[in-house]
Design an enzyme around this catalytic site. Structure first.
Site, PDB file in Angstrom:
ATOM      1  CE  LYS A  14      -2.340  -0.880   3.795  1.00 58.11           C
ATOM      2  NZ  LYS A  14      -1.964  -2.233   4.216  1.00 58.11           N
ATOM      3  NE  ARG A  89      -5.291  -0.901   9.630  1.00 61.09           N
ATOM      4  CZ  ARG A  89      -4.076  -0.398   9.294  1.00 61.09           C
ATOM      5  NH1 ARG A  89      -3.911   0.877   9.152  1.00 61.09           N
ATOM      6  NH2 ARG A  89      -3.072  -1.196   9.117  1.00 61.09           N
ATOM      7  NE  ARG A 123       6.466  -6.302   7.751  1.00 60.58           N
ATOM      8  CZ  ARG A 123       5.529  -5.493   7.244  1.00 60.58           C
ATOM      9  NH1 ARG A 123       5.397  -5.358   5.951  1.00 60.58           N
ATOM     10  NH2 ARG A 123       4.734  -4.832   8.030  1.00 60.58           N
ATOM     11  NE  ARG A 133       5.283  -1.033  10.900  1.00 57.78           N
ATOM     12  CZ  ARG A 133       4.113  -0.884  10.327  1.00 57.78           C
ATOM     13  NH1 ARG A 133       4.038  -0.557   9.061  1.00 57.78           N
ATOM     14  NH2 ARG A 133       3.011  -1.057  11.016  1.00 57.78           N
ATOM     15  NE  ARG A 144       0.743  -4.350  12.040  1.00 59.48           N
ATOM     16  CZ  ARG A 144       1.955  -4.291  11.500  1.00 59.48           C
ATOM     17  NH1 ARG A 144       3.002  -4.666  12.189  1.00 59.48           N
ATOM     18  NH2 ARG A 144       2.104  -3.858  10.272  1.00 59.48           N
TER      19      ARG A 144
HETATM   20  P1  AMP Z   1       0.009   0.711   9.434  1.00 59.71           P
HETATM   21  O1  AMP Z   1       1.303   1.429   9.326  1.00 59.71           O
HETATM   22  O2  AMP Z   1      -0.998   1.172   8.441  1.00 59.71           O
HETATM   23  O3  AMP Z   1       0.182  -0.796   9.418  1.00 59.71           O
HETATM   24  O4  AMP Z   1      -0.602   1.050  10.872  1.00 59.71           O
HETATM   25  C1  AMP Z   1       0.113   0.765  12.042  1.00 59.71           C
HETATM   26  C2  AMP Z   1      -0.833   0.754  13.239  1.00 59.71           C
HETATM   27  O5  AMP Z   1      -1.475   2.023  13.364  1.00 59.71           O
HETATM   28  C3  AMP Z   1      -1.953  -0.259  13.185  1.00 59.71           C
HETATM   29  O6  AMP Z   1      -1.557  -1.554  13.594  1.00 59.71           O
HETATM   30  C4  AMP Z   1      -2.952   0.374  14.153  1.00 59.71           C
HETATM   31  O7  AMP Z   1      -2.553   0.184  15.500  1.00 59.71           O
HETATM   32  C5  AMP Z   1      -2.796   1.863  13.848  1.00 59.71           C
HETATM   33  N1  AMP Z   1      -3.726   2.297  12.784  1.00 59.71           N
HETATM   34  C6  AMP Z   1      -3.389   2.791  11.571  1.00 59.71           C
HETATM   35  N2  AMP Z   1      -4.489   3.112  10.857  1.00 59.71           N
HETATM   36  C7  AMP Z   1      -5.541   2.809  11.649  1.00 59.71           C
HETATM   37  C8  AMP Z   1      -6.962   2.889  11.486  1.00 59.71           C
HETATM   38  N3  AMP Z   1      -7.528   3.372  10.369  1.00 59.71           N
HETATM   39  N4  AMP Z   1      -7.733   2.473  12.513  1.00 59.71           N
HETATM   40  C9  AMP Z   1      -7.213   2.018  13.652  1.00 59.71           C
HETATM   41  N5  AMP Z   1      -5.894   1.894  13.862  1.00 59.71           N
HETATM   42  C10 AMP Z   1      -5.059   2.291  12.889  1.00 59.71           C
END
Ligand code: AMP
Length: 194
Positions: A14, A89, A123, A133, A144
């Site tokens: 993404k 999400r 990963r 990360r 996740r």
């Molecule tokens: P990402 O980098 O997109 O994988 O997001 C990392 C973390 O941020 C996720 O595991 C969630 O804890 C939080 N997060 C990001 N976007 C959202 C969202 N739209 N709703 C809830 N939590 C989010």
């Protein structure tokens, strides 16, 4: 102004595809994960509310997410358009988005579960120090992935109903995936289907 959502499981590319799209069209890449990580690095008030949740791999509560998105989009620095990456999400987040903004399409980076599982576990095996990360440890990754399956993946139906879904095979190399996205988004917009 073009308004897109890019969505797919972790490891589907993404972030990479969002960057390519923004470079090509002058759109703004809005990554919720990046925004939250910024808050954590800067020890803001918001960080105090979300750090534990994010470390565990759980989703941040909808009210917090919606407030962050609302504020971000209110900046109106997206004259050419935006790509929302990592939002929505959950169902309430998707409804919040539809109430406030008219989307052009949702780009779905489709990667079969077994491939996701493989990528994610590879990963995790590389370890958090390699990927930098904090939530790439095996436990958080599993959580996740479960959150994605339980709360995010079902949104496909909603997007499909609204005729917004543009599915792309994301197991292919980066450039091929990008070309498929370009082909998908050049198709007529949902409003002209009816
Ligand atoms: P990402 O980098 O997109 O994988 O997001 C990392 C973390 O941020 C996720 O595991 C969630 O804890 C939080 N997060 C990001 N976007 C959202 C969202 N739209 N709703 C809830 N939590 C989010």
């Amino acid at each position: 102004m073009d308004k897109y959502v890019i969505f797919g499981p972790q490891g589907s590319g993404k972030g990479t595809q969002s960057e390519l799209l923004c470079e090509a069209f002058g759109w703004v890449h809005i990554s919720l994960g990046d925004m939250f990580r910024w808050h954590m690095r800067h020890h803001t008030k918001l960080a105090a509310r979300i750090t534990r949740i994010m470390n565990q791999g759980l989703l941040v509560p909808d009210d917090i997410v919606e407030e962050v998105v609302h504020r971000r989009l209110e900046e109106h620095d997206w004259n050419w358009g935006f790509v929302l990456d990592g939002f929505p999400r959950t169902r309430p987040q998707a409804e919040f988005l539809f109430e406030n903004w008219n989307l052009d399409a949702v780009i779905y980076l489709d990667v079969p579960d077994d491939v996701v599982q493989e990528r994610v576990m590879a990963r995790a095996a590389e370890g958090a120090s390699f990927t930098k990360r904090f939530d790439d440890n095996p436990e958080a990754l599993k959580v996740r992935l479960k959150e994605y399956h339980d709360k995010t993946k079902p949104l496909i139906e909603l997007y499909d109903e609204k005729r917004l879904l543009r599915r792309v095979d994301a197991t292919k190399p980066i450039q091929e995936v990008f070309d498929s996205i370009l082909a998908e988004i050049s198709k007529p917009k949902p409003s002209s289907f009816t």
